[in-house]
Design a protein around this motif. Structure first.
Motif, PDB file in Angstrom:
ATOM      1  N   GLN A   1      -2.818   1.348  -4.329  1.00  0.00           N
ATOM      2  CA  GLN A   1      -1.486   1.483  -4.897  1.00  0.00           C
ATOM      3  C   GLN A   1      -1.584   1.933  -6.357  1.00  0.00           C
ATOM      4  O   GLN A   1      -2.550   1.622  -7.044  1.00  0.00           O
ATOM      5  CB  GLN A   1      -0.693   0.185  -4.785  1.00  0.00           C
ATOM      6  CG  GLN A   1      -1.321  -1.047  -5.404  1.00  0.00           C
ATOM      7  CD  GLN A   1      -2.379  -1.679  -4.534  1.00  0.00           C
ATOM      8  OE1 GLN A   1      -3.533  -1.702  -4.928  1.00  0.00           O
ATOM      9  NE2 GLN A   1      -2.025  -2.205  -3.377  1.00  0.00           N
TER      10      GLN A   1
ATOM     11  N   GLN B   1      -9.342  -2.459   3.895  1.00  0.00           N
ATOM     12  CA  GLN B   1      -8.164  -1.931   3.206  1.00  0.00           C
ATOM     13  C   GLN B   1      -8.341  -1.953   1.689  1.00  0.00           C
ATOM     14  O   GLN B   1      -7.689  -1.203   0.957  1.00  0.00           O
ATOM     15  CB  GLN B   1      -6.909  -2.712   3.593  1.00  0.00           C
ATOM     16  CG  GLN B   1      -6.754  -4.073   2.929  1.00  0.00           C
ATOM     17  CD  GLN B   1      -5.401  -4.702   3.225  1.00  0.00           C
ATOM     18  OE1 GLN B   1      -5.116  -5.056   4.362  1.00  0.00           O
ATOM     19  NE2 GLN B   1      -4.568  -4.824   2.213  1.00  0.00           N
TER      20      GLN B   1
ATOM     21  N   GLN C   1      -6.066   7.764  -1.791  1.00  0.00           N
ATOM     22  CA  GLN C   1      -5.615   6.416  -2.121  1.00  0.00           C
ATOM     23  C   GLN C   1      -5.870   6.109  -3.603  1.00  0.00           C
ATOM     24  O   GLN C   1      -6.886   6.493  -4.154  1.00  0.00           O
ATOM     25  CB  GLN C   1      -6.296   5.374  -1.218  1.00  0.00           C
ATOM     26  CG  GLN C   1      -7.806   5.256  -1.349  1.00  0.00           C
ATOM     27  CD  GLN C   1      -8.564   6.213  -0.460  1.00  0.00           C
ATOM     28  OE1 GLN C   1      -8.160   7.344  -0.263  1.00  0.00           O
ATOM     29  NE2 GLN C   1      -9.699   5.759   0.062  1.00  0.00           N
ATOM     30  N   TRP C   2      -4.934   5.409  -4.212  1.00  0.00           N
ATOM     31  CA  TRP C   2      -5.017   5.109  -5.638  1.00  0.00           C
ATOM     32  C   TRP C   2      -5.874   3.885  -5.908  1.00  0.00           C
ATOM     33  O   TRP C   2      -5.858   2.922  -5.144  1.00  0.00           O
ATOM     34  CB  TRP C   2      -3.623   4.882  -6.220  1.00  0.00           C
ATOM     35  CG  TRP C   2      -2.801   6.132  -6.312  1.00  0.00           C
ATOM     36  CD1 TRP C   2      -1.802   6.524  -5.457  1.00  0.00           C
ATOM     37  CD2 TRP C   2      -2.910   7.156  -7.302  1.00  0.00           C
ATOM     38  NE1 TRP C   2      -1.295   7.729  -5.861  1.00  0.00           N
ATOM     39  CE2 TRP C   2      -1.949   8.143  -6.991  1.00  0.00           C
ATOM     40  CE3 TRP C   2      -3.725   7.333  -8.417  1.00  0.00           C
ATOM     41  CZ2 TRP C   2      -1.775   9.290  -7.755  1.00  0.00           C
ATOM     42  CZ3 TRP C   2      -3.565   8.478  -9.184  1.00  0.00           C
ATOM     43  CH2 TRP C   2      -2.609   9.438  -8.854  1.00  0.00           C
TER      44      TRP C   2
ATOM     45  N   SER D   1     -12.734   7.043   7.188  1.00  0.00           N
ATOM     46  CA  SER D   1     -11.993   5.797   7.089  1.00  0.00           C
ATOM     47  C   SER D   1     -12.106   4.938   8.349  1.00  0.00           C
ATOM     48  O   SER D   1     -12.322   3.724   8.250  1.00  0.00           O
ATOM     49  CB  SER D   1     -10.526   6.102   6.774  1.00  0.00           C
ATOM     50  OG  SER D   1      -9.825   4.928   6.481  1.00  0.00           O
TER      51      SER D   1
ATOM     52  N   ARG E   1      -7.080   8.432  -8.245  1.00  0.00           N
ATOM     53  CA  ARG E   1      -7.253   8.511  -6.802  1.00  0.00           C
ATOM     54  C   ARG E   1      -8.729   8.263  -6.480  1.00  0.00           C
ATOM     55  O   ARG E   1      -9.608   8.528  -7.298  1.00  0.00           O
ATOM     56  CB  ARG E   1      -6.810   9.865  -6.274  1.00  0.00           C
ATOM     57  CG  ARG E   1      -5.292  10.072  -6.347  1.00  0.00           C
ATOM     58  CD  ARG E   1      -4.861  11.254  -5.507  1.00  0.00           C
ATOM     59  NE  ARG E   1      -3.438  11.552  -5.655  1.00  0.00           N
ATOM     60  CZ  ARG E   1      -2.457  10.994  -4.960  1.00  0.00           C
ATOM     61  NH1 ARG E   1      -2.756  10.075  -4.032  1.00  0.00           N
ATOM     62  NH2 ARG E   1      -1.196  11.324  -5.139  1.00  0.00           N
ATOM     63  N   ASN E   2      -8.978   7.783  -5.292  1.00  0.00           N
ATOM     64  CA  ASN E   2     -10.348   7.455  -4.890  1.00  0.00           C
ATOM     65  C   ASN E   2     -11.305   8.633  -5.097  1.00  0.00           C
ATOM     66  O   ASN E   2     -12.413   8.459  -5.601  1.00  0.00           O
ATOM     67  CB  ASN E   2     -10.360   7.004  -3.427  1.00  0.00           C
ATOM     68  CG  ASN E   2     -11.751   6.865  -2.856  1.00  0.00           C
ATOM     69  OD1 ASN E   2     -12.317   7.825  -2.341  1.00  0.00           O
ATOM     70  ND2 ASN E   2     -12.316   5.673  -2.971  1.00  0.00           N
TER      71      ASN E   2
ATOM     72  N   ARG F   1     -10.059   1.468   1.554  1.00  0.00           N
ATOM     73  CA  ARG F   1      -9.441   2.581   2.279  1.00  0.00           C
ATOM     74  C   ARG F   1      -8.028   2.877   1.798  1.00  0.00           C
ATOM     75  O   ARG F   1      -7.512   3.969   1.982  1.00  0.00           O
ATOM     76  CB  ARG F   1      -9.374   2.275   3.781  1.00  0.00           C
ATOM     77  CG  ARG F   1     -10.713   2.195   4.487  1.00  0.00           C
ATOM     78  CD  ARG F   1     -10.538   2.048   5.994  1.00  0.00           C
ATOM     79  NE  ARG F   1      -9.723   0.903   6.353  1.00  0.00           N
ATOM     80  CZ  ARG F   1      -8.521   0.988   6.909  1.00  0.00           C
ATOM     81  NH1 ARG F   1      -7.961   2.151   7.140  1.00  0.00           N
ATOM     82  NH2 ARG F   1      -7.861  -0.124   7.214  1.00  0.00           N
ATOM     83  N   LYS F   2      -7.396   1.880   1.182  1.00  0.00           N
ATOM     84  CA  LYS F   2      -5.999   2.014   0.785  1.00  0.00           C
ATOM     85  C   LYS F   2      -5.830   1.495  -0.631  1.00  0.00           C
ATOM     86  O   LYS F   2      -6.722   0.882  -1.181  1.00  0.00           O
ATOM     87  CB  LYS F   2      -5.096   1.263   1.769  1.00  0.00           C
ATOM     88  CG  LYS F   2      -5.297   1.738   3.192  1.00  0.00           C
ATOM     89  CD  LYS F   2      -4.392   1.034   4.168  1.00  0.00           C
ATOM     90  CE  LYS F   2      -4.758   1.489   5.574  1.00  0.00           C
ATOM     91  NZ  LYS F   2      -3.679   1.747   6.452  1.00  0.00           N
TER      92      LYS F   2
ATOM     93  N   ILE G   1       0.833  -1.205   0.000  1.00  0.00           N
ATOM     94  CA  ILE G   1       0.000   0.000   0.000  1.00  0.00           C
ATOM     95  C   ILE G   1       0.868   1.256   0.000  1.00  0.00           C
ATOM     96  O   ILE G   1       1.850   1.343   0.735  1.00  0.00           O
ATOM     97  CB  ILE G   1      -0.913  -0.002   1.248  1.00  0.00           C
ATOM     98  CG1 ILE G   1      -1.915  -1.160   1.155  1.00  0.00           C
ATOM     99  CG2 ILE G   1      -1.618   1.323   1.426  1.00  0.00           C
ATOM    100  CD1 ILE G   1      -2.503  -1.562   2.467  1.00  0.00           C
ATOM    101  N   SER G   2       0.501   2.224  -0.848  1.00  0.00           N
ATOM    102  CA  SER G   2       1.237   3.488  -0.877  1.00  0.00           C
ATOM    103  C   SER G   2       0.401   4.546  -1.591  1.00  0.00           C
ATOM    104  O   SER G   2      -0.329   4.237  -2.523  1.00  0.00           O
ATOM    105  CB  SER G   2       2.578   3.324  -1.594  1.00  0.00           C
ATOM    106  OG  SER G   2       3.252   4.560  -1.674  1.00  0.00           O
ATOM    107  N   GLU G   3       0.537   5.796  -1.148  1.00  0.00           N
ATOM    108  CA  GLU G   3      -0.129   6.908  -1.820  1.00  0.00           C
ATOM    109  C   GLU G   3       0.824   7.661  -2.741  1.00  0.00           C
ATOM    110  O   GLU G   3       0.394   8.521  -3.501  1.00  0.00           O
ATOM    111  CB  GLU G   3      -0.723   7.889  -0.794  1.00  0.00           C
ATOM    112  CG  GLU G   3      -1.937   7.340  -0.065  1.00  0.00           C
ATOM    113  CD  GLU G   3      -2.581   8.340   0.873  1.00  0.00           C
ATOM    114  OE1 GLU G   3      -2.093   9.502   0.909  1.00  0.00           O
ATOM    115  OE2 GLU G   3      -3.547   7.982   1.564  1.00  0.00           O
TER     116      GLU G   3
END
Length: 298
Positions: free
Chosen positions: A267, A261, A191-192, A249, A227-228, A264-265, A117-119
């Protein structure tokens, strides 16, 4: 071409089979309940205990099976998620070992969850270090198992799926709040979402099937992640609904636990290998992809 497949009755499998039989290929679908289905000229349902010696020459094997990620991730659910992927892949490997003539190619589905996971990071097939969360660990073990096919001299491809958009799958759940006039970003919305249209999934799997230069991991995602907050805003636009509510979240985590997740999260994943080999995406842009799906009657 004779193709042996698991997961043939699922969302991706049904769409892939429809495309393959239209090109005159014969699909042998492995299932635990073959008696529930009717064979026809181009599809044959067989059990995992089917005598290998009675199969014709199998030119390719596609593994799409695995326990759904949807549902509360209890200890038993997480075990089923991992075990279903490893055990099915091991059964496929055992069948291939017993075949006198080995398949030319083995495509085993995987997931972009491997990257963690990463933004802010960008992930491609060249990314060396997997993530450390549950999904990353599951996917790593899944891929390690599938790669055993390489020791049999079989060209092996690990198709890392992103969020697949179509009339089935994740999109109906993602669309529900928007349709109910409660559409908005999740958390900070940064989040992507590495998404892809189902038609491009089907086409890219077949591109891997028939192009010998394709091997190893292949990201099955659009070249334009969102992005979300932007994904949901585009979805609201296409559905002609407002975009205004923010879903906290922590509340989502409280409601559905660790599975949260998935929403919520995320990549940022790019399909570099597909692009480097000149694969042409039918739906590289989100709004166009969503409009095509929404416009379909069935």
């Amino acid at each position: 071409m004779n193709i042996l497949m698991t997961g043939g009755t699922g969302f991706v499998g049904r769409n892939l089979i429809k495309s393959l039989i239209a090109k005159d290929h014969h699909i042998y679908i492995l299932t635990r309940t073959p008696d529930k289905y009717t064979n026809n000229e181009k599809t044959t349902f067989i059990s995992y205990h089917y005598p290998v010696e009675e199969l014709p020459v199998i030119h390719a094997v596609i593994n799409l099976a695995g326990e759904s990620l949807f549902g509360y991730w209890s200890k038993s659910k997480k075990k089923a998620i991992l075990d279903s992927r490893i055990e099915t892949t091991e059964k496929i490997l055992d069948i291939m070992k017993k075949l006198d003539k080995k398949p030319d190619v083995f495509i085993s589905c995987s997931a972009v969850g491997l990257y963690g996971i990463s933004e802010d990071l960008i992930f491609t097939e060249a990314t060396a270090n997997p993530g450390g969360d549950f999904l990353a660990r599951v996917t790593l073990e899944w891929e390690k198992t599938a790669k055993q096919a390489e020791t049999m001299g079989i060209r092996t491809i690990l198709t890392r799926f992103g969020v697949i958009l179509g009339k089935e799958g994740s999109l109906p759940l993602m669309s529900l709040p928007v349709k109910m006039f409660a559409g908005g970003k999740i958390g900070n919305g940064e989040q992507w979402i590495s998404w892809i249209h189902i038609e491009d999934v089907v086409n890219l799997i077949q591109f891997c099937l028939f192009n010998k230069q394709m091997e190893g991991p292949v990201n099955v995602t659009s070249p334009n992640p969102k992005r979300n907050k932007d994904f949901t805003k585009t979805l609201a636009k296409v559905l002609k609904r407002p975009y205004w509510i923010t879903a906290p979240s922590p509340l989502i985590r409280l409601a559905i636990g660790e599975m949260s997740q998935l929403i919520r999260k995320g990549q940022y994943v790019l399909p570099k290998k597909a692009e480097d080999n000149n694969f042409q995406f039918a739906y590289p842009n989100l709004e166009e992809a969503l409009r095509e799906i929404v416009s379909k009657k069935t």
